[in-house]
Design a protein around this motif. Sequence first.
Motif, mmCIF file in Angstrom:
data_model
loop_
_atom_site.group_PDB
_atom_site.id
_atom_site.type_symbol
_atom_site.label_atom_id
_atom_site.label_comp_id
_atom_site.label_asym_id
_atom_site.label_seq_id
_atom_site.Cartn_x
_atom_site.Cartn_y
_atom_site.Cartn_z
ATOM 1 N N GLY A 19 33.509 38.874 32.074
ATOM 2 C CA GLY A 19 34.229 39.814 31.215
ATOM 3 C C GLY A 19 35.194 39.133 30.268
ATOM 4 O O GLY A 19 35.276 37.907 30.216
ATOM 5 N N GLY A 20 35.945 39.945 29.544
ATOM 6 C CA GLY A 20 36.910 39.446 28.580
ATOM 7 C C GLY A 20 38.076 38.716 29.222
ATOM 8 O O GLY A 20 38.695 37.858 28.595
ATOM 9 N N SER A 21 38.396 39.077 30.465
ATOM 10 C CA SER A 21 39.506 38.416 31.166
ATOM 11 C C SER A 21 39.041 37.637 32.385
ATOM 12 O O SER A 21 39.424 36.500 32.573
ATOM 13 C CB SER A 21 40.536 39.449 31.649
ATOM 14 O OG SER A 21 41.024 40.229 30.595
ATOM 15 N N LEU A 22 38.229 38.292 33.211
ATOM 16 C CA LEU A 22 37.853 37.694 34.491
ATOM 17 C C LEU A 22 36.349 37.566 34.639
ATOM 18 O O LEU A 22 35.593 38.432 34.184
ATOM 19 C CB LEU A 22 38.378 38.558 35.653
ATOM 20 C CG LEU A 22 39.896 38.639 35.828
ATOM 21 C CD1 LEU A 22 40.251 39.658 36.914
ATOM 22 C CD2 LEU A 22 40.482 37.266 36.167
ATOM 23 N N LYS A 51 33.558 37.646 37.459
ATOM 24 C CA LYS A 51 33.336 38.115 38.810
ATOM 25 C C LYS A 51 32.006 37.580 39.299
ATOM 26 O O LYS A 51 30.983 37.719 38.612
ATOM 27 C CB LYS A 51 33.313 39.652 38.871
ATOM 28 C CG LYS A 51 34.671 40.313 38.768
ATOM 29 C CD LYS A 51 35.305 40.308 37.403
ATOM 30 C CE LYS A 51 34.575 41.135 36.372
ATOM 31 N NZ LYS A 51 35.269 41.130 35.060
ATOM 32 N N GLY A 82 39.091 47.585 32.389
ATOM 33 C CA GLY A 82 39.094 46.124 32.395
ATOM 34 C C GLY A 82 40.086 45.642 31.348
ATOM 35 O O GLY A 82 41.180 46.199 31.241
ATOM 36 N N SER A 83 39.691 44.671 30.543
ATOM 37 C CA SER A 83 40.541 44.247 29.429
ATOM 38 C C SER A 83 40.739 45.446 28.503
ATOM 39 O O SER A 83 41.847 45.764 28.094
ATOM 40 C CB SER A 83 39.878 43.122 28.644
ATOM 41 O OG SER A 83 39.432 42.109 29.504
ATOM 42 N N GLY A 100 43.719 47.154 30.399
ATOM 43 C CA GLY A 100 44.392 46.210 31.286
ATOM 44 C C GLY A 100 44.858 44.959 30.560
ATOM 45 O O GLY A 100 45.912 44.400 30.875
ATOM 46 N N GLY A 101 44.082 44.537 29.567
ATOM 47 C CA GLY A 101 44.464 43.367 28.783
ATOM 48 C C GLY A 101 45.725 43.647 27.964
ATOM 49 O O GLY A 101 46.587 42.776 27.798
ATOM 50 N N PHE A 130 49.218 38.370 36.044
ATOM 51 C CA PHE A 130 49.064 39.787 36.357
ATOM 52 C C PHE A 130 49.872 40.156 37.605
ATOM 53 O O PHE A 130 50.569 41.171 37.629
ATOM 54 C CB PHE A 130 47.578 40.105 36.568
ATOM 55 C CG PHE A 130 47.305 41.552 36.858
ATOM 56 C CD1 PHE A 130 47.327 42.501 35.852
ATOM 57 C CD2 PHE A 130 47.014 41.969 38.151
ATOM 58 C CE1 PHE A 130 47.068 43.840 36.118
ATOM 59 C CE2 PHE A 130 46.750 43.301 38.428
ATOM 60 C CZ PHE A 130 46.783 44.235 37.407
ATOM 61 N N GLU A 131 49.793 39.302 38.621
ATOM 62 C CA GLU A 131 50.505 39.562 39.871
ATOM 63 C C GLU A 131 52.010 39.683 39.626
ATOM 64 O O GLU A 131 52.678 40.569 40.173
ATOM 65 C CB GLU A 131 50.224 38.450 40.890
ATOM 66 C CG GLU A 131 48.831 38.478 41.519
ATOM 67 C CD GLU A 131 47.720 37.990 40.579
ATOM 68 O OE1 GLU A 131 48.022 37.469 39.473
ATOM 69 O OE2 GLU A 131 46.538 38.139 40.947
ATOM 70 N N GLY A 181 37.685 48.950 37.852
ATOM 71 C CA GLY A 181 38.073 47.835 36.985
ATOM 72 C C GLY A 181 39.277 47.106 37.581
ATOM 73 O O GLY A 181 40.043 47.671 38.364
ATOM 74 N N ASN A 182 39.436 45.858 37.198
ATOM 75 C CA ASN A 182 40.456 45.025 37.855
ATOM 76 C C ASN A 182 41.892 45.334 37.458
ATOM 77 O O ASN A 182 42.830 44.825 38.084
ATOM 78 C CB ASN A 182 40.158 43.540 37.635
ATOM 79 C CG ASN A 182 39.151 43.034 38.640
ATOM 80 O OD1 ASN A 182 39.211 43.385 39.823
ATOM 81 N ND2 ASN A 182 38.188 42.241 38.184
ATOM 82 N N PHE A 183 42.078 46.195 36.450
ATOM 83 C CA PHE A 183 43.444 46.655 36.161
ATOM 84 C C PHE A 183 44.043 47.326 37.405
ATOM 85 O O PHE A 183 45.256 47.298 37.623
ATOM 86 C CB PHE A 183 43.425 47.641 34.983
ATOM 87 C CG PHE A 183 44.744 48.322 34.721
ATOM 88 C CD1 PHE A 183 45.847 47.612 34.274
ATOM 89 C CD2 PHE A 183 44.870 49.695 34.922
ATOM 90 C CE1 PHE A 183 47.066 48.260 34.028
ATOM 91 C CE2 PHE A 183 46.067 50.351 34.677
ATOM 92 C CZ PHE A 183 47.171 49.626 34.239
ATOM 93 N N ARG A 208 43.503 46.429 40.467
ATOM 94 C CA ARG A 208 43.703 45.453 41.536
ATOM 95 C C ARG A 208 45.187 45.330 41.880
ATOM 96 O O ARG A 208 46.005 45.249 40.972
ATOM 97 C CB ARG A 208 43.197 44.079 41.059
ATOM 98 C CG ARG A 208 42.445 43.289 42.070
ATOM 99 C CD ARG A 208 42.263 41.835 41.639
ATOM 100 N NE ARG A 208 43.090 41.035 42.495
ATOM 101 C CZ ARG A 208 44.074 40.257 42.098
ATOM 102 N NH1 ARG A 208 44.350 40.121 40.818
ATOM 103 N NH2 ARG A 208 44.773 39.599 42.975
HETATM 104 P P1 ADP Z 1 36.952 42.349 32.094
HETATM 105 O O1 ADP Z 1 35.501 42.492 32.494
HETATM 106 O O2 ADP Z 1 37.247 42.856 30.728
HETATM 107 O O3 ADP Z 1 37.486 40.961 32.338
HETATM 108 P P2 ADP Z 1 38.170 43.408 34.580
HETATM 109 O O4 ADP Z 1 37.640 44.648 35.214
HETATM 110 O O5 ADP Z 1 37.882 42.126 35.277
HETATM 111 O O6 ADP Z 1 37.727 43.383 33.053
HETATM 112 O O7 ADP Z 1 39.730 43.605 34.434
HETATM 113 C C1 ADP Z 1 40.550 42.731 33.703
HETATM 114 C C2 ADP Z 1 41.984 43.202 33.840
HETATM 115 O O8 ADP Z 1 42.357 43.142 35.230
HETATM 116 C C3 ADP Z 1 43.028 42.357 33.143
HETATM 117 O O9 ADP Z 1 43.187 42.760 31.800
HETATM 118 C C4 ADP Z 1 44.270 42.612 33.967
HETATM 119 O O10 ADP Z 1 44.903 43.802 33.537
HETATM 120 C C5 ADP Z 1 43.733 42.879 35.359
HETATM 121 N N1 ADP Z 1 43.838 41.770 36.319
HETATM 122 C C6 ADP Z 1 43.854 41.929 37.681
HETATM 123 N N2 ADP Z 1 43.971 40.761 38.300
HETATM 124 C C7 ADP Z 1 44.017 39.802 37.342
HETATM 125 C C8 ADP Z 1 44.145 38.376 37.372
HETATM 126 N N3 ADP Z 1 44.253 37.704 38.518
HETATM 127 N N4 ADP Z 1 44.123 37.721 36.184
HETATM 128 C C9 ADP Z 1 44.007 38.391 35.021
HETATM 129 N N5 ADP Z 1 43.927 39.719 34.944
HETATM 130 C C10 ADP Z 1 43.919 40.447 36.079
#
Ligand code: ADP
Length: 367
Positions: A16-19, A21, A185-186, A209-210, A225-226, A320-322, A324
């Motif tokens: 993804g744009g940030s992480l 997986k 996500g981002s 989330g970004g 993020f943490e 989405g990881n936002f 998390r």
């Molecule tokens: P993408 O596929 O766009 O990367 P994700 O579902 O992985 O999207 O979510 C990315 C978002 O998750 C980030 O913009 C941030 O808000 C949040 N996030 C959670 N944990 C982390 C981390 N360890 N590092 C960066 N971003 C994180």
Amino acid sequence: GFTDAPSMPWFGMDIGGSLCKLVYFEPKDITKDEADSEVETLRNIRRYLTKNSAYGKTGHRDTHLQMDDVYIRGRRGTLHFIRFPSSEMVNFLALAKSKGMANLVTTVCATGGGAFKFEEDFRREVNMKLEKFDEFDSLLKGLQFADAQNPSECYYWANPTDDACCSKVKYDFSNPYPFLIVNIGSGVSVLAVYSATDYKRISGTSLGGGTFLGLCCLLTGCNTFEEAIQLAAEGDNTRVDKLVRDIYGGDYERFGLPGDLVASSFSGFSFGQMNSREKRSKVSRQDLARATLVTITNNIGSIARMCAIQEKIDRVVFMGNFLRVNPIAMKLLAYAMNYWSKGTMKALFLEHEGYFGAIGCLLQFHE
Ligand code: ADP
């Protein structure tokens, strides 16, 4: 035999744009014959991935999400969930190379924009071919699989505004259609899902989330993020935002707007009782982090609600990881969806929140 299954190792990857997986299937039913003929590199990679929970400086395995005794293509095994920043891809490929990955002739299933962006790097560095899948197809397949495998995958928040007695409650999602997916996500995508195969992307927003992480870092000087979430947990957005009661002195009763509702995000400094410099000096990094989190979350909640109304759907699954390590955002979404829909809509959440794209990718692997 297992002759029609693709050769190991089995990975699914969502870049993804940030992480990034990564989901890894560890076979647990290896026969003696298979073990004897297994190449050493493959065994080493399996050991490396399953014995560690940190990889390099920035890779992490989410051990609490591990799924045991899953069956994929007739094989029994364990799913492992690994993530690292997409910006670390070059270092990750170097690590994979140092573990001998380039000696295996492998195909990795990948989705997300990075599957296109990094395709050539994968081929050059580790001799890996990327088999690319659509990210929303993968998301849905991964969600269906996880929900079928894990009886406590889906949950909602009971009493989200009451710190003392709010709790996660298991939700039976076995009869899910139709539902809305809000993937944070981002950026954010909203999908309306009518059946296992019939869905459309109906909306989205670049404020995701970004945006939260970027603005929070700019405003508070935090770096992760943490850290941003920790600051937000200690802060109070009402010292930053302008509330209905700051304008009305109480509730705006005629239209049912409670006094503690945010009327205007980040504008608590512009007018009001105190002069703005005095008020600004009362604001902490924690308050700014909280206000950023609340602003982004409420905006997403409001888009989600409009989409749900338009599609006549009453269950909204946020992922989405936002989300998390982010109970503040989940509870805020849970509260807002329920409150503004007068109890007709429900916000649902998932344990493997950011991993469905990667899971779905692994499941689509054919060779
Ligand atoms: P993408 O596929 O766009 O990367 P994700 O579902 O992985 O999207 O979510 C990315 C978002 O998750 C980030 O913009 C941030 O808000 C949040 N996030 C959670 N944990 C982390 C981390 N360890 N590092 C960066 N971003 C994180």
